[in-house]
Scaffold this motif. Structure first.
Motif, PDB file in Angstrom:
ATOM      1  N   CYS A 229      10.981  69.103  45.820  1.00 11.21           N
ATOM      2  CA  CYS A 229      12.356  68.569  45.236  1.00 11.21           C
ATOM      3  C   CYS A 229      12.969  69.292  45.422  1.00 11.21           C
TER       4      CYS A 229
ATOM      5  N   CYS B  91      12.291  59.063  42.779  1.00  8.66           N
ATOM      6  CA  CYS B  91      13.621  60.111  43.515  1.00  8.66           C
ATOM      7  C   CYS B  91      14.557  60.286  44.350  1.00  8.66           C
TER       8      CYS B  91
ATOM      9  N   THR C 158      10.217  64.168  35.575  1.00  7.93           N
ATOM     10  CA  THR C 158      11.125  64.049  35.606  1.00  7.93           C
ATOM     11  C   THR C 158      12.055  64.959  35.658  1.00  7.93           C
ATOM     12  N   CYS C 159      13.512  64.936  35.481  1.00  8.47           N
ATOM     13  CA  CYS C 159      14.584  65.976  35.258  1.00  8.47           C
ATOM     14  C   CYS C 159      15.902  64.897  35.375  1.00  8.47           C
TER      15      CYS C 159
ATOM     16  N   TYR D  63      15.592  63.038  45.803  1.00  9.56           N
ATOM     17  CA  TYR D  63      15.840  64.373  46.365  1.00  9.56           C
ATOM     18  C   TYR D  63      14.412  64.636  46.429  1.00  9.56           C
ATOM     19  N   TYR D  64      13.055  63.693  46.300  1.00  9.09           N
ATOM     20  CA  TYR D  64      11.566  63.752  46.256  1.00  9.09           C
ATOM     21  C   TYR D  64      11.296  63.670  47.502  1.00  9.09           C
TER      22      TYR D  64
ATOM     23  N   HIS E 250      18.427  65.429  36.636  1.00  7.89           N
ATOM     24  CA  HIS E 250      18.888  65.317  38.020  1.00  7.89           C
ATOM     25  C   HIS E 250      18.898  64.049  38.779  1.00  7.89           C
ATOM     26  N   TRP E 251      17.809  63.467  38.127  1.00  8.68           N
ATOM     27  CA  TRP E 251      17.098  61.946  39.288  1.00  8.68           C
ATOM     28  C   TRP E 251      18.477  60.812  40.070  1.00  8.68           C
TER      29      TRP E 251
ATOM     30  N   LYS F  51      11.522  73.311  45.227  1.00  8.72           N
ATOM     31  CA  LYS F  51      10.772  73.624  43.626  1.00  8.72           C
ATOM     32  C   LYS F  51       9.681  72.275  44.092  1.00  8.72           C
TER      33      LYS F  51
ATOM     34  N   ARG G 273       7.480  69.602  42.549  1.00  3.97           N
ATOM     35  CA  ARG G 273       7.045  68.622  41.896  1.00  3.97           C
ATOM     36  C   ARG G 273       5.835  67.375  42.428  1.00  3.97           C
TER      37      ARG G 273
ATOM     38  N   CYS H 196       9.683  61.543  39.716  1.00  4.11           N
ATOM     39  CA  CYS H 196       9.963  62.474  40.734  1.00  4.11           C
ATOM     40  C   CYS H 196       9.784  61.255  42.044  1.00  4.11           C
TER      41      CYS H 196
ATOM     42  N   TYR I 283      16.874  69.239  44.878  1.00  2.00           N
ATOM     43  CA  TYR I 283      18.321  69.637  44.472  1.00  2.00           C
ATOM     44  C   TYR I 283      17.382  70.091  42.850  1.00  2.00           C
TER      45      TYR I 283
HETATM   46  S1  SF4 Z   1      13.290  64.022  39.802  1.00  2.00           S
HETATM   47 FE1  SF4 Z   1      14.428  66.297  39.308  1.00  2.00          FE
HETATM   48  S2  SF4 Z   1      13.062  67.399  39.888  1.00  2.00           S
HETATM   49 FE2  SF4 Z   1      12.261  64.844  40.568  1.00  2.00          FE
HETATM   50  S3  SF4 Z   1      12.780  64.672  41.909  1.00  2.00           S
HETATM   51 FE3  SF4 Z   1      14.604  64.392  41.023  1.00  2.00          FE
HETATM   52  S4  SF4 Z   1      15.662  65.824  41.278  1.00  2.00           S
HETATM   53 FE4  SF4 Z   1      13.513  67.029  42.159  1.00  2.00          FE
END
Ligand code: SF4
Length: 62
Positions: A41, A17, A54-55, A19-20, A57-58, A47, A49, A14, A43
């Motif tokens: 985050c 990333c 991680t996830c 989206y972070y 969608h990184w 939520k 983080r 994250c 996306y």
């Molecule tokens: S890795 Fe996934 S949970 Fe982390 S910021 Fe990126 S999209 Fe969001």
């Protein structure tokens, strides 16, 4: 000399990333901010983080 309070990380976490969004606290003066140990985050939904999570969608920051 000021001590660094952050780490440089590599990898799909994250903290690197697109989206972070890092959270900060104003501390010690009007223009002094310190990074907290978490952020959020945006996306695919909002939520909380922490940078090491991680996830699937990184996406790389530009
Ligand atoms: S890795 Fe996934 S949970 Fe982390 S910021 Fe990126 S999209 Fe969001």
């Amino acid at each position: 000399m000021r001590k660094r309070k952050y780490e440089i990380v590599e990898g799909l976490c994250c903290g690197t990333c697109h989206y972070y969004v890092q959270h900060y606290i104003q501390w010690g003066g009007p223009n002094r901010f310190s990074a907290l140990s978490y952020g959020h985050c945006i996306y695919p939904r909002m939520k909380v983080r922490e940078p090491y999570q991680t996830c699937e969608h990184w996406r790389a920051r530009k």
